[in-house]
Design a protein around this motif. Structure first.
Motif, PDB file in Angstrom:
ATOM      1  N   THR A  29       0.823  -1.213   0.000  1.00 29.88           N
ATOM      2  CA  THR A  29       0.000   0.000   0.000  1.00 29.88           C
ATOM      3  C   THR A  29       0.851   1.253   0.000  1.00 29.88           C
ATOM      4  N   LYS A  31       2.449   2.924  -2.287  1.00 31.43           N
ATOM      5  CA  LYS A  31       2.159   3.932  -3.303  1.00 31.43           C
ATOM      6  C   LYS A  31       0.817   4.621  -3.053  1.00 31.43           C
ATOM      7  N   TRP A  32      -0.030   4.010  -2.232  1.00 31.36           N
ATOM      8  CA  TRP A  32      -1.329   4.600  -1.912  1.00 31.36           C
ATOM      9  C   TRP A  32      -1.291   5.441  -0.643  1.00 31.36           C
ATOM     10  N   HIS A  35      -3.198   8.753   0.201  1.00 26.49           N
ATOM     11  CA  HIS A  35      -4.281   8.975  -0.775  1.00 26.49           C
ATOM     12  C   HIS A  35      -5.548   9.366  -0.035  1.00 26.49           C
ATOM     13  N   LYS A  36      -6.239  10.401  -0.533  1.00 24.53           N
ATOM     14  CA  LYS A  36      -7.454  10.898   0.115  1.00 24.53           C
ATOM     15  C   LYS A  36      -8.588  10.982  -0.900  1.00 24.53           C
ATOM     16  N   GLU A  37      -9.796  10.754  -0.414  1.00 24.99           N
ATOM     17  CA  GLU A  37     -11.011  10.902  -1.220  1.00 24.99           C
ATOM     18  C   GLU A  37     -12.119  11.423  -0.321  1.00 24.99           C
ATOM     19  N   LEU A  71      -8.559   0.153  -4.051  1.00 25.94           N
ATOM     20  CA  LEU A  71      -7.480  -0.012  -3.078  1.00 25.94           C
ATOM     21  C   LEU A  71      -7.157  -1.493  -2.878  1.00 25.94           C
ATOM     22  N   GLU A 127      -8.665   8.389   4.146  1.00 29.23           N
ATOM     23  CA  GLU A 127      -7.226   8.567   3.959  1.00 29.23           C
ATOM     24  C   GLU A 127      -6.552   7.221   4.153  1.00 29.23           C
TER      25      GLU A 127
END
Length: 130
Positions: A29, A31-32, A35-37, A71, A127
């Motif tokens: 994970t 590279k993630w 990451h946020k959405e 994900l 996140e």
């Protein structure tokens, strides 16, 4: 060197199958991370209790798990209810939700720890954690 059509076909099939395989449960994970959405969260209906998820694990309403479209399985995600600021950490073990505007589908336990299940949907920020 001459390669037979059967050998080429076999190699092609292996390549296609390898490309279709899902990420391992302890997927990378890195590279993630971060990451946020933002969007809506829903929760699993009771009828899914003990059914297999996309990762092969059984859905358990009392565990802090979730479904996300992309994900990797095993990814830990902090989900925050934007209305009340409450958050929960969940582990991705399924795919979905496939409804426009929804970004994550939470287990009943995870959803109820940050919102009221009577609401059905809540606005959240997610996140990815390391």
């Amino acid at each position: 060197m001459q390669v037979s059509i059967k050998t080429l076909f076999l190699l092609l099939c292996i390549a296609i199958l390898a490309g279709c395989s899902s990420a391992p449960l302890s997927g990378n994970t890195g590279k993630w991370a971060g990451h946020k959405e933002s969007g809506q969260a829903s929760y699993y209906a009771d009828k899914f209790q003990n059914r297999k998820t996309a990762s092969g694990q059984l859905y358990k309403a009392n565990l802090k798990t979730a479904a996300h479209r992309t994900l990797p399985f095993g990814t830990k995600v902090r989900v925050t209810n934007v209305k009340n600021g409450k958050s929960v950490v969940v582990r991705i073990n399924d795919r979905g939700p496939f409804v426009r505007g929804r970004i994550i589908d939470l287990s009943r336990s995870a959803f109820s720890s940050i919102g009221n299940t009577r609401d059905g949907l809540i606005n959240v920020r997610i996140e990815v954690l390391r």
